[in-house]
Design an enzyme around this catalytic site. Structure first.
Site, short mmCIF file in Angstrom:
data_model
loop_
_atom_site.label_atom_id
_atom_site.label_comp_id
_atom_site.label_asym_id
_atom_site.label_seq_id
_atom_site.Cartn_x
_atom_site.Cartn_y
_atom_site.Cartn_z
N HIS A 1 2.53 2.86 2.81
CA HIS A 1 3.64 2.13 3.42
C HIS A 1 4.87 2.06 2.52
CE1 HIS A 1 1.48 0.53 7.00
NE2 HIS A 1 0.46 0.84 6.24
N LYS B 1 28.82 -30.41 35.75
CA LYS B 1 28.54 -31.77 36.21
C LYS B 1 28.79 -31.90 37.70
CE LYS B 1 28.62 -34.70 32.21
NZ LYS B 1 29.42 -35.53 31.32
N GLU C 1 -0.05 -1.55 14.47
CA GLU C 1 -0.99 -0.57 13.94
C GLU C 1 -2.22 -0.54 14.84
OE1 GLU C 1 -4.02 -1.08 11.48
OE2 GLU C 1 -3.85 -3.20 11.05
N HIS D 1 0.84 -1.20 0.00
CA HIS D 1 0.00 0.00 0.00
C HIS D 1 0.88 1.25 0.00
CE1 HIS D 1 -3.93 -2.00 1.53
NE2 HIS D 1 -3.85 -1.97 0.22
#
Lengths: 931, 621
Positions: free
Chosen positions: B73, B483, B203, B70
């Protein structure tokens, strides 16, 4: 060492062989107990672990007899101790598990060894496999408490292992073998009886997700085995719902569900408040929350389980359909609410204006809760889910919940109707079926009906038919609704003429369910006018027939309706009553020559008398024995006639009546055959006179086969009698052949075959023989030793006398019996458009048939195509071609490919028959030459 | 203190011109590079001078990420990369890479050819810009440099829309772009795993809305179209070329297929056609149904939807009927004759083909126009939606609108519930809201803080949010030490802190935890012994040896599980703690007990002193 072992093996099986020689090895394999020896030799020969593995793999492919299992196990164990390679040890361990599963072998003897090697094992993978073996052993010996305890101890010891695989197996072992009786019997309170649930519960917080999953699964396994889980598990399980891993969450959802079913009424506090709720409600809320989980596997699981939570309070249940809408912080009504309002305000269309859905009141920002912990909107989310699996699960759950709660059914209606427009056909179909299932609880509003009816135009036949089924049992609230339904159905009819039968049937039910709603519509539907005569509609128009079906069915319970009919309607009624009697009920019409009134009062007597009548007529037959042959024949004939008539009149008794009538007919045939004069003449000269008897024998055989296979619900005791009758027919056949053929050779074979069959009968029905006192078989079996040794002529003579003396067997009536039948809807008989096809090429023919009371049609029904030249072709339809629209009913919709290489015959009729001997004439197929 | 800094250059408390700067662990990333639809001056593009006054942007930015195609953007991308100057990598998904240039070119045409703007980017610039793009796959981890990595997640919204996770070391930020949490007819729902980022930038277009089920809307839409078509009317659906147009096409196409309808559907030529081509190619980005069925038939290969044909318009159908109403004098009769559905661009009826067709059809009450989206004030779409029935067209013509006007909202943004759902899925430490109106953000911010107990920010454009982070620092531990410690302790309990003795060695920016012996060895140091010595005064008149013996027997009885020894020289040892009795010369009645222990045995030593201070039990004698 190896040499020593070899020696032992040879001693054990006392076989002297030279393993170096190829042949010798082969010999070993052939003999039974040598399996282990062969294995041993193979293993000793193996130079590398990979070799040994290969040998073991080969060995695993062959089955081992129960007797030799122990020997094999010993060898494997011995090799296990020597083996350094973990992968070989792993394979041996898995083989041990496999072997202990062998039927007939009791694995308790190898358990000690298995536990022993477990203690010294270092490799985690092998450990896990050994535990698996122990699990196999443990499950094989479910009643041995001591062993189970020991295994549980072993499992507990290894629970601290660092490998997830070992811990997994330990938990699995605990789940499968953990003692159940601990809480019940106090005698097992010693240190051995551990609290399995506590131990498993501790691993809910294991660091490995696989172990967590295994722990939950083990807990579920305990539940499945009948142990009552503690309520404390609930809280633990709830924590797991927010686990990072989907398999843990999925299992946790299951566990929560289980606990909620165990303690539905317990009270649990709501965190961060003082309130308390029932556990089942709380669990319901939690599972609802999982419907919006990130993983679809969990979502499916959650949606499925929701359906079976019936104890949940209605308040919570209704929340699942509730989603508070909001736009720009103002409360908005859902489209469903708007539709309802519009409907109640009398307006019909919606959404004319922009802002029709404008939000109304302001929302208090503090009061809005965006992530309700409760059940809010779970189904709204579920039904909108991305994955159709989730949607289907949600629809199913809706269905189950709605069936148990009428108020919920009313509420979920809007959502179900919405699902009719889903993009996946399966989902649409499922929601239509769901709607049908809950249709008893609901009445459709007009706007909902409108949406439902819109689907009638769907191009998928399944969808349309499901919808017709739905309409059959829907309640409609207004007369406009009925009108709308009729209009849409007629539209459907014009668009898809093949739906004719389904639509007629649908209208039949629609009419009979809503007589009062149809009544005001009648003048409009028949387009009658108070003053003017209108044109007579076309009687062959399917649409007109559809309207009539609706009206006549409504008129059945609405006596005032016929007054509105015009003359031609009555005529059409008479016509339809005859041609489509299954759709048009008998009406009592005023002032008419009652078409069926002579019959109708007697048709509808209560069920009992007809049942009684059936019983009486059958009992009457049982006195047959004492009558003279003539009288017996007459009695049988009468009874058969009665039964047939009864079957026609009472559809629910048709199966029984037909069944017994067939049996009696067989008996009648037998009596008639035995009455033949030919028996009195000694010499086998009467060749042509015997055809009655042989025809009778043949027919009896055929009828008995029909009785056996064409009815559903035939029980064993009937089967015996049927077989007995067939045996008599065979005897008859034998006698007739003996009398009509010269020479003994063929007789020998027949005799032998007959005796074989008697033997088979005896073996097969040994349990039922006591019921067959005085019967043909009974006597036959008494004389069996004699018959076996006698000559054919003598056998025939004995049989003949016995046939005459044998008593008539009573046929016990089965509870539920239905005659299997099939109707071929398409291709319709005598079609005007013959199918033309070019020889050598293929033409597809649609076949559509309804099968009633056929058991397992996927395997039993075939389609037969008869070509004009007499060639027959059997076609096996795909299982997917069968649909099951109702109990006892199947629908076969398939395509049959016809093809024929050139035949020289003239154009002729061809016949197709659905496999169950139901003949149906088929469209003519003149050959349109291609050669 | 390490921190993440976020500065929105656009989309901060605003919709449009998305452009967010993020600095994370010394890396600077720019998220989206959009234009603003509301402005025609300099404000339409983000102010890149914020990043640097002079000097190339490439030096300041490590990468640029574009979430979807879009224009709000990606609209400023050629301007940013070619005119301002940026040569670094630009990341976007494959569909975005394919469709983005088409839209940019369209945008350029309108700006330059129609509005006559000078100093705008050229076609060549768009091409050059696209050469800098690196395409990424879903869930592919892309290593931008040694430390910075990004990963794309599915976002729904439009074809190829993605959410991006930006990660440096253990710090991460997720940027959602625009996303949709409910699936539609052609796209699935956004999904993210539990990646627990430090910050989630989301958003918030529909921050104050909770939407109704999509099904009702779809059903209404289909019903309206179907009814109109059945009446013989025509339906006009003004759409924008990409996104909604495809969804509605699929919706109508499947409905036509299902209902076996024959009425033609057209869509306007040009952009939509080209875009459909890409939709056909990017099947993995669509929803379950399309993905599953494309083997049999690609759903975007429409059977019923044809390209709009002018020749068809002039070819009168069988049902010729003159236009009703006085409006159109030059209307081709053909368009009015037969029923049909037309998708035409643009979506707000302000220009182009959709407006032309609208003018032709407006006069007939059988026809219908369906507005599938929001219309800006001043457009024809907005006027008719607000109920105006007489429209003044250019040239003082008055157009009377008799056709039915419907509004159907098909929006592809997540609503408030959806946003909360995504935040719940990702489990971030804090949330930052962009791409929404300030007032609405306020509400959502409050909700997020209340219900999820997560910090929430909503910076305005140019405002910087600084988040302190506490990145975890990996420390290597030697296996021997681990260990040994494991053997000492009981079961290792998950998620519980454990105490461990060892030495931390920091060498060339890596950290290691080793046992002290090894550390000494590595560093070449000698071990020092540290002993604590303490005197305990005991009241005892007996000899030292006897005292020692008494102490020994006492300790022996008290400390059952320790090793207590009496040494021949008269001293007593408990493990490594040494006790010696001595008689001070001045007072024979008291004995001094010397207790000495190394610092490792501090616990035992102090226990012993406190025990001995209580005194010895009285001897039985």
């Amino acid at each position: 060492m190896a040499a020593h072992l070899k020696k032992r093996v040879y001693e054990e099986f006392t076989k002297v062989v030279q393993p170096q020689e190829e042949i010798a090895t082969k010999k070993l394999r052939l003999t039974k107990p040598s399996k282990s020896a062969a294995l041993h030799i193979d293993l000793c020969k193996a130079t590398s672990p990979a070799d040994a593995l290969q040998y073991l793999l080969q060995f695993a492919r062959k089955p081992v007899e129960a007797e030799s299992v122990e020997g094999v196990v010993r060898i494997l164990l011995e090799h296990y101790y020597k083996e350094n390679d973990p992968s070989v040890r792993l394979k041996i361990a898995s083989l041990l598990g496999l072997l202990s599963k062998t039927a007939g072998f009791s694995p308790d003897c190898i358990m000690d060894d298995a536990i022993n090697i477990l203690q010294n094992e270092k490799s985690h993978q092998v450990l896990a496999q050994l535990l698996d073996t122990l699990l196999a052993i443990g499950t094989k010996l479910p009643e041995n408490q001591a062993i189970q305890m020991r295994l549980v101890d072993v499992a507990c010891k290894h629970l601290t292992d660092t490998s997830h695989g070992v811990r997994n197996k330990c938990l699995q072992l605990l789940g499968n073998l953990g003692s159940l009786e601990k809480s019940v019997t106090k005698d097992a309170e010693g240190l051995a009886a551990r609290d399995v649930q506590k131990i498993i519960g501790d691993y809910f917080s294991d660091q490995d997700p696989r172990v967590r999953t295994a722990a939950i699964k083990a807990m579920l396994q305990l539940h499945e085995r009948g142990l009552k889980l503690h309520q404390t598990i609930y809280n633990q399980a709830c924590k797991l719902l927010s686990d990072d891993y989907e398999q843990v969450r999925s299992a946790a959802v299951q566990l929560i569900w289980v606990v909620s079913q165990l303690y539905p009424e317990s009270i649990v506090p709501i965190p961060s408040s003082n309130e308390e709720i029932r556990l089942v409600d709380d669990a319901f809320g939690k599972i609802c929350h999982m419907v919006s989980d990130g993983s679809w596997v969990v979502r499916v699981q959650a949606a499925k389980l929701l359906g079976s939570m019936e104890q949940v309070s209605s308040h919570f249940l209704e929340q699942t359909l509730d989603k508070k809408l909001m736009s720009d912080l103002r409360r908005k009504r859902t489209a469903h609410e708007r539709a309802k309002e519009l409907y109640s305000s009398g307006e019909f269309s919606s959404g004319r204006k922009w802002g029709d859905d404008a939000p109304k009141e302001e929302v208090d920002t503090g009061a809005v809760n965006l992530i309700e912990s409760g059940a809010c909107g779970a189904f709204v989310h579920g039904l909108e889910d991305e994955m159709y699996e989730v949607r289907i699960a949600a629809v199913e759950a809706l269905c189950m919940l709605a069936q148990s709660s009428p108020s919920f059914a009313e509420k979920c209606l809007d959502f179900l109707v919405d699902m009719f427009n889903d993009e996946i056909e399966e989902v649409r179909l499922q929601s239509i079926h769901t709607m049908r299932k809950i249709s008893n609880n609901i009445t459709l509003r007009e706007d909902q009906l409108d949406t439902v009816l819109a689907v009638l135009e769907d191009s998928s036949r399944d969808i349309r038919e499901a919808l017709h089924e739905l309409l059959c049992c829907t309640n409609v609230s207004t007369k406009e609704g009925i009108h709308l339904a009729l209009v849409e159905l007629l539209k459907n009819l014009t668009k898809y003429p093949t739906d004719r039968d389904s639509i007629w049937k649908c209208l039949k039910f629609l009419g009979s369910r809503h007589p009062t709603l149809v009544l005001p519509l009648v003048p409009e539907l028949l387009s009658t006018h108070p003053f003017f005569d209108t044109a007579e509609p076309d009687m062959d128009d399917p649409a007109y027939i559809a309207v009539l079906v609706l009206i006549f069915n409504a008129a059945k319970t609405c006596p005032t309706m016929p007054a509105l009919f015009s003359d031609h309607t009555f005529r059409h009624y008479a016509y339809l009553r005859d041609s489509l009697s299954h759709l048009v009920p008998a009406l009592r019409l005023p002032g008419r020559k009652l078409v069926s009134s002579a019959v109708s009062p007697s048709i509808i007597p209560q069920e009992d008398p007809s049942q009684q009548f059936l019983q009486q007529s059958l009992e009457r037959v049982y006195s047959l024995q004492h009558l003279d042959p003539q009288g017996a024949q007459e009695l049988l004939e009468f009874t058969i006639r009665d039964l047939q008539r009864l079957g026609e009149l009472q559809s629910e008794l048709a199966g029984v009546a037909d069944f017994s009538a067939t049996y009696l007919r067989c008996q009648l045939l037998l009596i008639k055959a035995l009455q033949e004069k030919l028996w009195n003449v000694a010499a086998p000269l009467y060749l042509k006179q015997s055809d009655l008897a042989s025809a009778a024998a043949k027919q009896i055989m055929e009828e008995t086969y029909k009785m056996e296979f064409m009815y559903s619900g035939v029980e064993n005791k009937q089967v015996v009698i049927i077989h007995h009758m067939r045996l008599q027919a065979k005897a008859l056949q034998l006698i007739v052949t003996a009398r009509t053929t010269r020479g003994l050779d063929p007789l020998f074979g027949m005799c032998e075959k007959f005796l074989q069959e008697v033997d088979f009968f005896q073996r097969y029905f040994i349990a039922d023989l006591p019921h067959l006192q005085d019967s043909f078989v009974d006597k036959l079996l008494d004389l069996m030793p004699r018959l076996m040794t006698s000559k054919p002529a003598e056998v025939v003579k004995i049989l003949q006398t016995m046939l005459r003396q044998s008593a008539f067997l009573h046929l016990p009536l089965p509870e539920q019996i239905h005659k299997a039948s099939a109707t071929i809807i398409e291709p319709a008989g005598e079609s005007d458009n013959p199918l033309r096809f070019t020889s050598g090429l293929v033409v597809a023919l649609d076949v559509d048939a309804t099968l009633e009371h056929v058991q397992d049609p996927q395997n039993t029904v075939k389609v037969q195509v008869l070509y004009p030249d007499g060639q027959a072709q059997m076609i096996h339809p795909k299982p997917a071609d069968f649909r099951n629209p109702g109990p006892g009913r199947h629908r076969l919709i398939t395509q049959v490919y016809l093809s024929h290489t050139a035949w020289t015959g003239m154009p002729g009729g061809s016949e197709a028959a659905a496999g169950l001997q139901l003949q149906c004439s088929h469209s003519k197929m003149p050959l349109d030459g291609g050669w | 203190m390490p921190e993440i800094r976020v500065t929105p250059l656009g989309a901060g408390q605003d919709v449009g011109r998305s452009c967010i700067l993020v600095s994370i662990a010394g890396k600077n990333v720019m998220l989206d590079c959009g234009m603003h639809m509301g402005f025609n001056d300099d404000r339409r593009f983000p102010d890149f001078s914020y990043i640097t006054q002079n000097g190339r942007l490439t030096d300041f930015l490590d990468c640029v990420i574009i979430s979807h195609f879009h224009l709000d953007h990606c609209g400023a991308l050629p301007y940013f990369s070619e005119m301002v100057g940026y040569d670094g990598p630009i990341y976007m998904t494959h569909p975005t890479q394919a469709i983005c240039p088409i839209l940019l070119e369209d945008y350029r045409k309108i700006a330059v050819d129609k509005k006559g703007e000078a100093n705008f980017f050229t076609s060549q610039m768009i091409k050059d810009c696209m050469k800098k793009v690196v395409a990424v796959h879903l869930h592919q981890t892309v290593q931008v440099d040694d430390e910075l990595e990004i990963k794309a997640y599915y976002a729904g919204h439009v074809l190829g829309a993605a959410m991006f996770q930006i990660k440096v070391g253990s710090e991460s930020v997720v940027y959602t772009g625009d996303y949709n949490m409910t699936p539609d007819r052609h796209l699935g729902a956004a999904w993210i795993d539990k990646c627990r980022p430090n910050l989630l930038i989301t958003e918030s277009t529909y921050a104050t809305t909770i939407r109704d089920s999509k099904r009702c809307r779809e059903r209404d839409f289909l019903k309206k179209v179907h009814e109109t078509v059945e009446r013989g009317g025509k339906v006009l659906i003004p759409v924008f070329a990409l996104g909604r147009a495809q969804e509605l096409c699929i919706l109508l196409e499947t409905f036509w297929e299902r209902m076996n309808l024959k009425v033609p559907i057209y869509f306007s030529t040009g952009l939509t056609e080209k875009a459909n081509h890409y939709y056909k190619l990017f099947i993995p980005w669509t929803n379950q149904k399309i993905r599953k069925t494309f083997v049999q038939r690609n759903m975007f290969e429409f059977k019923h939807i044809k390209a709009f044909d002018r020749a068809f318009a002039d070819n009168p159908g069988p049902m010729v009927r003159p236009a009703a109403g006085p409006a159109s004098t030059s209307t081709p009769v053909g368009l009015l004759s037969s029923a049909g559905v037309v998708f035409a661009t643009p979506g707000m009826l302000h220009a182009g083909q959709s407006l032309q067709i609208f003018r032709k059809w407006a006069g007939n009450e059988k026809n219908m126009v369906i507005m599938p989206g929001y219309c800006v004030q001043g457009t024809v779409g907005h006027k008719i939606l607000s109920g105006q029935r007489k429209l003044e067209m250019e040239g003082r013509q008055v157009l009377e609108v008799k056709m039915q006007v419907e509004y159907m909202s098909f929006s592809a943004h997540a609503d408030a519930k959806g946003i909360m759902q995504l935040v719940g899925q990702a489990e971030p430490e804090s949330v930052l809201l962009v791409h929404g109106e300030a007032k609405k953000m306020e509400f959502l911010k409050q909700k997020i803080e209340q219900e999820l107990r997560v910090n929430c920010y909503m910076p305005a454009n140019g405002e910087t949010v600084t988040l302190p982070t506490s990145p975890s620092i990996p420390v290597g531990i030697s296996l021997g030490l681990l260990k040994r410690e494991m053997a000492q302790g009981l079961l290792p309990e998950a998620k519980k802190p454990r105490l461990l003795h060892g030495t931390l060695i920091m060498k060339d920016s890596n950290f290691r935890l080793v046992s002290s012996e090894q550390a000494l060895k590595e560093l070449g140091l000698a071990e020092h012994q540290l002993r604590f010595t303490c005197r305990v005064h005991l009241h005892d008149t007996r000899k030292e040896q006897e005292t020692a013996l008494r102490v020994y027997s006492h300790l022996k009885s008290v400390l059952k599980d320790h090793c207590v020894q009496h040494l021949p020289d008269g001293s007593v040892t408990v493990e490594s703690v040494l006790l010696q009795a001595a008689a001070p010369s001045e007072d024979p009645g008291t004995k001094v007990l010397l207790v000495s222990w190394t610092y490792q045995d501090e616990e035992l030593g102090s226990f012993l002193t406190s025990l001995l201070k209580k005194g010895l039990p009285q001897a039985p004698s």
